[in-house]
Design a protein around this motif. Structure first.
Motif, PDB file in Angstrom:
ATOM      1  N   GLN A 148       0.886  -1.091   0.073  1.00 22.93           N
ATOM      2  CA  GLN A 148       0.017   0.091   0.118  1.00 22.93           C
ATOM      3  C   GLN A 148       0.907   1.269   0.000  1.00 22.93           C
ATOM      4  OE1 GLN A 148      -3.989   0.706   0.276  1.00 22.93           O
ATOM      5  NE2 GLN A 148      -2.573   1.962  -0.883  1.00 22.93           N
ATOM      6  N   SER A 149       2.047   1.311   0.810  1.00 22.91           N
ATOM      7  CA  SER A 149       2.855   2.377   0.789  1.00 22.91           C
ATOM      8  C   SER A 149       3.479   2.590  -0.642  1.00 22.91           C
ATOM      9  CB  SER A 149       4.105   2.260   1.716  1.00 22.91           C
ATOM     10  OG  SER A 149       3.439   1.957   3.171  1.00 22.91           O
ATOM     11  N   GLU A 155       2.135   1.973  -3.268  1.00 27.01           N
ATOM     12  CA  GLU A 155       1.003   2.488  -4.142  1.00 27.01           C
ATOM     13  C   GLU A 155       0.650   3.838  -3.852  1.00 27.01           C
ATOM     14  OE1 GLU A 155      -2.736   3.619  -5.650  1.00 27.01           O
ATOM     15  OE2 GLU A 155      -2.408   3.366  -3.487  1.00 27.01           O
ATOM     16  N   TRP A 156       0.756   4.236  -2.649  1.00 28.91           N
ATOM     17  CA  TRP A 156       0.685   5.628  -2.430  1.00 28.91           C
ATOM     18  C   TRP A 156       1.631   6.439  -2.880  1.00 28.91           C
ATOM     19  CZ3 TRP A 156      -0.166   4.057   3.444  1.00 28.91           C
ATOM     20  CH2 TRP A 156      -1.394   3.980   3.694  1.00 28.91           C
ATOM     21  N   ARG A 157       2.884   6.071  -2.896  1.00 31.89           N
ATOM     22  CA  ARG A 157       3.861   6.929  -3.462  1.00 31.89           C
ATOM     23  C   ARG A 157       4.083   7.085  -4.744  1.00 31.89           C
ATOM     24  NH1 ARG A 157       7.366   4.043  -1.328  1.00 31.89           N
ATOM     25  NH2 ARG A 157       8.105   2.667  -3.081  1.00 31.89           N
ATOM     26  N   THR A 167       1.305   6.685  -6.925  1.00 31.02           N
ATOM     27  CA  THR A 167       0.138   7.464  -7.035  1.00 31.02           C
ATOM     28  C   THR A 167       0.498   9.024  -6.923  1.00 31.02           C
ATOM     29  OG1 THR A 167      -1.483   5.705  -6.547  1.00 31.02           O
ATOM     30  CG2 THR A 167      -2.271   8.130  -7.058  1.00 31.02           C
ATOM     31  N   SER A 168       0.984   9.405  -5.883  1.00 38.66           N
ATOM     32  CA  SER A 168       1.253  10.828  -5.559  1.00 38.66           C
ATOM     33  C   SER A 168       2.543  11.320  -6.533  1.00 38.66           C
ATOM     34  CB  SER A 168       1.973  10.904  -4.122  1.00 38.66           C
ATOM     35  OG  SER A 168       2.893  10.148  -3.861  1.00 38.66           O
ATOM     36  N   ARG A 196      -6.068  -3.169  -5.954  1.00 39.74           N
ATOM     37  CA  ARG A 196      -6.638  -2.002  -5.205  1.00 39.74           C
ATOM     38  C   ARG A 196      -7.687  -2.472  -4.295  1.00 39.74           C
ATOM     39  NH1 ARG A 196      -4.204   2.979  -7.089  1.00 39.74           N
ATOM     40  NH2 ARG A 196      -3.297   2.842  -9.160  1.00 39.74           N
ATOM     41  N   HIS A 255       0.426   7.419   5.033  1.00 39.81           N
ATOM     42  CA  HIS A 255      -0.848   7.863   4.490  1.00 39.81           C
ATOM     43  C   HIS A 255      -0.927   9.136   4.591  1.00 39.81           C
ATOM     44  CE1 HIS A 255      -5.645   7.137   4.212  1.00 39.81           C
ATOM     45  NE2 HIS A 255      -5.016   7.562   2.815  1.00 39.81           N
ATOM     46  N   ALA A 260       1.307  10.989   2.187  1.00 41.51           N
ATOM     47  CA  ALA A 260       1.073  10.907   0.867  1.00 41.51           C
ATOM     48  C   ALA A 260      -0.285  11.926   0.380  1.00 41.51           C
ATOM     49  CB  ALA A 260       0.490   9.404   0.381  1.00 41.51           C
ATOM     50  N   ARG A 261      -1.002  11.879   1.407  1.00 41.15           N
ATOM     51  CA  ARG A 261      -2.237  12.824   1.335  1.00 41.15           C
ATOM     52  C   ARG A 261      -1.704  14.361   1.205  1.00 41.15           C
ATOM     53  NH1 ARG A 261      -7.436  11.339   2.257  1.00 41.15           N
ATOM     54  NH2 ARG A 261      -7.888  13.188   3.053  1.00 41.15           N
ATOM     55  N   SER A 293     -11.231  10.106  -7.755  1.00 38.93           N
ATOM     56  CA  SER A 293     -11.014   8.818  -7.124  1.00 38.93           C
ATOM     57  C   SER A 293     -12.235   8.020  -6.957  1.00 38.93           C
ATOM     58  CB  SER A 293     -10.632   9.359  -5.678  1.00 38.93           C
ATOM     59  OG  SER A 293     -10.195   8.178  -4.855  1.00 38.93           O
TER      60      SER A 293
END
Length: 215
Positions: A74-75, A77-79, A81-82, A118, A134, A137-138, A173
Motif C-alpha cells: 500500500q505504501s 501504491e501511495w507513493r 500515485t502521488s 486496489r 498515508h 501521501a495525502r 478517485s
C-alpha cells in the motif's frame, strides 16, 4: 480496559545486499499475485512464501506478519500515485488544462490496470488507515493540487480554489474506483477519461470566467 494493540506494520529491516533486495522484490511480487488471485481474506505469509519459492522464515526476516507485507504494498501504491500526480500537474511544458486531461487519462487507466490489487488492499485498509505514510501521501497530493489550482484560477479566492481541487480529486478517485470495478478495454478507458476531463475543464473554465476581473 486497555485497547487491543495494533499489529506491527513496519518492516523488520531494510535489505542492504543485492541478494536481500532480490528476495524482498520476489516476496512483494508474490504478494501481488496472491492478492490478485485469492484476495485479502485468503492472504497469508505462507501463501506468499510458497508463491515466491522461499521459506516462510525468509519472509519473516523482513516482514513480521502479513499486515507488514500489505502495508508495504500500500505504501508503494501511495507513493507511485502521488508521484504520478505531482509529475503531471507540475509539468511546466504543458498548459494547465492539458495537464489535467493527462492526469485524468493516466489515473483512470491506472485504476483499471490495478483494479484487483486496489480492491484487495482496500479490504485490508483498517490495518494501516492511520499510518503516517498515508498522511504524508495525502499531504503531497494536496500540495500539488493547491499549486495547480493557483495556476488555473489565479484570481479566485482561496476557498473557491480549495473547493474546486477537492471536488475534482474526490470525484476522480470515487468514479475511478467504480468504473474500474468492471473490466474495460483501452478504448473504453480513453473515451470515459476524455468525457470526465471535458467535464472538469468546463467546470474550471467557468470558474475562471466568473473570477476574471472585467476590463
Amino acid at each position: 480496559m486497555s485497547e487491543r494493540p495494533s499489529p506491527q506494520i513496519s518492516s523488520r529491516k531494510q535489505p542492504k545486499q543485492a541478494r536481500s533486495t532480490e528476495l524482498v522484490a520476489a516476496v512483494l511480487e508474490a504478494a501481488v499475485q496472491v492478492l490478485a488471485t485469492q484476495g485479502a481474506p485468503r492472504f497469508t505469509v505462507a501463501r506468499v512464501a510458497e508463491r515466491a519459492g522461499v521459506s516462510v522464515g525468509s519472509v519473516y526476516q523482513y516482514f513480521p506478519n502479513k499486515a507488514a507485507i500489505l502495508f508495504r504494498l500500500q505504501s508503494d501504491e501511495w507513493r507511485q500515485t502521488s508521484d504520478m500526480l505531482r509529475d503531471i500537474l507540475e509539468d511546466p511544458a504543458k498548459p494547465p488544462l492539458e495537464r489535467l486531461r493527462t492526469l485524468v487519462q493516466a489515473f483512470i487507466q491506472s485504476e483499471c490496470d490495478e483494479a484487483q490489487i486496489r480492491v484487495a488492499l482496500n479490504d485490508a485498509a483498517p490495518l494501516y488507515r492511520d499510518a503516517p505514510e498515508h498522511q504524508a501521501a495525502r499531504s503531497s497530493v494536496q500540495a500539488s493540487v493547491d499549486a495547480f489550482m493557483q495556476q488555473v484560477l489565479p484570481d479566485a479566492g482561496v476557498q473557491t480554489r480549495a473547493l474546486a481541487g477537492e471536488l475534482i480529486i474526490a470525484t476522480l478517485s470515487s468514479v475511478g474506483k467504480r468504473f474500474s470495478a468492471t473490466p474495460r478495454t483501452r478504448q473504453e478507458v480513453q473515451a470515459y477519461a476524455a468525457a470526465m476531463a471535458d467535464m472538469f475543464c468546463a467546470y474550471l473554465e467557468n470558474l475562471r470566467a466568473l473570477d476574471t476581473p472585467s476590463g
